[in-house]
Design a protein around this motif. Structure first.
Motif, PDB file in Angstrom:
ATOM      1  N   GLU A 177      41.989   7.924 -24.814  1.00  0.00           N
ATOM      2  CA  GLU A 177      42.038   9.127 -23.982  1.00  0.00           C
ATOM      3  C   GLU A 177      43.420   9.293 -23.368  1.00  0.00           C
ATOM      4  OE1 GLU A 177      39.851  11.552 -23.591  1.00  0.00           O
ATOM      5  OE2 GLU A 177      38.539  10.568 -25.036  1.00  0.00           O
ATOM      6  N   ARG A 178      44.038   8.181 -22.966  1.00  0.00           N
ATOM      7  CA  ARG A 178      45.371   8.249 -22.372  1.00  0.00           C
ATOM      8  C   ARG A 178      46.399   8.729 -23.388  1.00  0.00           C
ATOM      9  NH1 ARG A 178      46.458   8.910 -17.491  1.00  0.00           N
ATOM     10  NH2 ARG A 178      46.022   6.896 -16.538  1.00  0.00           N
ATOM     11  N   GLN A 179      46.275   8.264 -24.622  1.00  0.00           N
ATOM     12  CA  GLN A 179      47.200   8.724 -25.661  1.00  0.00           C
ATOM     13  C   GLN A 179      47.029  10.214 -25.928  1.00  0.00           C
ATOM     14  OE1 GLN A 179      46.060   5.909 -28.687  1.00  0.00           O
ATOM     15  NE2 GLN A 179      47.815   4.570 -28.289  1.00  0.00           N
ATOM     16  N   ILE A 180      45.787  10.682 -25.907  1.00  0.00           N
ATOM     17  CA  ILE A 180      45.528  12.111 -26.098  1.00  0.00           C
ATOM     18  C   ILE A 180      46.150  12.909 -24.952  1.00  0.00           C
ATOM     19  CG2 ILE A 180      43.723  13.890 -26.083  1.00  0.00           C
ATOM     20  CD1 ILE A 180      43.873  12.522 -28.723  1.00  0.00           C
ATOM     21  N   GLN A 181      46.012  12.416 -23.717  1.00  0.00           N
ATOM     22  CA  GLN A 181      46.605  13.092 -22.562  1.00  0.00           C
ATOM     23  C   GLN A 181      48.119  13.196 -22.721  1.00  0.00           C
ATOM     24  OE1 GLN A 181      45.077  10.465 -19.457  1.00  0.00           O
ATOM     25  NE2 GLN A 181      43.898  12.161 -18.593  1.00  0.00           N
ATOM     26  N   ILE A 182      48.744  12.096 -23.130  1.00  0.00           N
ATOM     27  CA  ILE A 182      50.200  12.082 -23.288  1.00  0.00           C
ATOM     28  C   ILE A 182      50.621  13.019 -24.419  1.00  0.00           C
ATOM     29  CG2 ILE A 182      52.143  10.619 -24.027  1.00  0.00           C
ATOM     30  CD1 ILE A 182      50.858   8.368 -22.335  1.00  0.00           C
ATOM     31  N   LEU A 183      49.857  13.019 -25.497  1.00  0.00           N
ATOM     32  CA  LEU A 183      50.138  13.926 -26.610  1.00  0.00           C
ATOM     33  C   LEU A 183      50.106  15.380 -26.143  1.00  0.00           C
ATOM     34  CD1 LEU A 183      50.531  14.397 -29.669  1.00  0.00           C
ATOM     35  CD2 LEU A 183      48.038  14.307 -29.910  1.00  0.00           C
ATOM     36  N   GLN A 184      49.115  15.738 -25.354  1.00  0.00           N
ATOM     37  CA  GLN A 184      48.994  17.106 -24.843  1.00  0.00           C
ATOM     38  C   GLN A 184      50.174  17.467 -23.941  1.00  0.00           C
ATOM     39  OE1 GLN A 184      45.088  16.669 -23.115  1.00  0.00           O
ATOM     40  NE2 GLN A 184      44.065  17.628 -24.861  1.00  0.00           N
ATOM     41  N   LEU A 185      50.627  16.503 -23.149  1.00  0.00           N
ATOM     42  CA  LEU A 185      51.755  16.760 -22.256  1.00  0.00           C
ATOM     43  C   LEU A 185      53.075  16.850 -23.024  1.00  0.00           C
ATOM     44  CD1 LEU A 185      50.687  14.459 -19.289  1.00  0.00           C
ATOM     45  CD2 LEU A 185      50.771  16.961 -19.300  1.00  0.00           C
ATOM     46  N   ILE A 186      53.199  16.062 -24.095  1.00  0.00           N
ATOM     47  CA  ILE A 186      54.373  16.183 -24.965  1.00  0.00           C
ATOM     48  C   ILE A 186      54.400  17.587 -25.573  1.00  0.00           C
ATOM     49  CG2 ILE A 186      55.394  15.420 -27.158  1.00  0.00           C
ATOM     50  CD1 ILE A 186      54.397  12.587 -26.499  1.00  0.00           C
ATOM     51  N   TYR A 187      53.237  18.033 -26.025  1.00  0.00           N
ATOM     52  CA  TYR A 187      53.129  19.375 -26.614  1.00  0.00           C
ATOM     53  C   TYR A 187      53.487  20.452 -25.590  1.00  0.00           C
ATOM     54  CZ  TYR A 187      51.021  23.371 -29.027  1.00  0.00           C
ATOM     55  OH  TYR A 187      50.808  24.581 -29.623  1.00  0.00           O
ATOM     56  N   ALA A 188      53.174  20.184 -24.325  1.00  0.00           N
ATOM     57  CA  ALA A 188      53.495  21.143 -23.260  1.00  0.00           C
ATOM     58  C   ALA A 188      54.974  21.116 -22.881  1.00  0.00           C
ATOM     59  CB  ALA A 188      52.640  20.853 -22.029  1.00  0.00           C
TER      60      ALA A 188
END
Length: 212
Positions: A149-160
């Motif tokens: 879940e943490r990796q998904i959160q970071i991925l979403q923030l990178i995308y942002a």
């Protein structure tokens, strides 16, 4: 009697919906600009916020996030002609209490709102099936690529477009911890090199872990 705020950039729709809700003895305030609405909602303290997903100044997903950051706890219902149910899925994940298609008859819409006023989430059954399918695919991709879940959160923030320091601040973790999770993320997605951030986003988009 409920206080309801409507946010939609289509004036004719706003006017018609306002009349429909006022005929049910509600106090209705309308905004055709989400940024202006955000500045005034706290003073209104509405019992419900109805809004579209797609607006020029700020989309509905960003608006839900902004409301949360502003500590505005009024329930939000998406009222939209949107047929991209991935967006509806994300809106619900961000805290929306329901989705009502703009094609609904007034009576059906009022019944749906009543469901929300009682504290339940409202989503039409056919849309719910689509959302469950999307969620299942997302979960499958997470398991396939072994993403936390943490990796998904970071991925979403990178995308942002967030930098590592901004990601660390938003997630209340250290910059080194961000880098640690990024390393695992890039390994799982099988990307490497100086453009790993871009490659990770591109791959995540292609497999449905992120949305354009």
């Amino acid at each position: 009697m409920n206080k309801i705020v409507i946010i939609d950039d289509h004036q004719l729709f706003l006017y018609g919906l306002k009349l429909t809700l006022e005929n049910e003895n509600n106090v209705v305030t309308t905004f055709d600009n989400p940024i202006k609405a955000l500045a005034e909602i706290k003073n209104i303290q509405p019992d419900l916020i109805l809004m579209d997903l797609y607006m020029p100044e700020m989309n509905g997903l960003s608006m839900i996030e902004a409301l949360t950051e502003a500590d505005i706890a009024s329930p939000v219902v998406i009222l939209s002609a949107c047929e991209d149910y991935l967006d509806v899925h994300y809106a619900l994940q961000k805290g929306a209490m329901g989705f009502i298609p703009k094609s609904y008859a007034p009576t059906d819409m009022l019944n749906a709102l009543q469901t929300v006023f009682t504290g339940d989430i409202f989503v039409p059954e056919n849309v719910l099936l689509e959302i469950e399918s999307i969620a299942s695919l997302e979960e499958q991709n997470k398991k396939t690529f072994h993403l936390s879940e943490r990796q998904i959160q970071i991925l979403q923030l990178i995308y942002a477009g967030k930098k590592n320091r901004e990601i660390a601040d938003e997630l209340c973790i250290s910059k080194d911890t961000v880098k640690f999770h990024q390393k695992g993320l890039y390994t799982a997605l099988e990307v490497s090199g100086s453009s790993s951030r871009l490659k990770a986003v591109e791959k995540a988009l292609s497999i449905g872990l992120l949305k354009v």
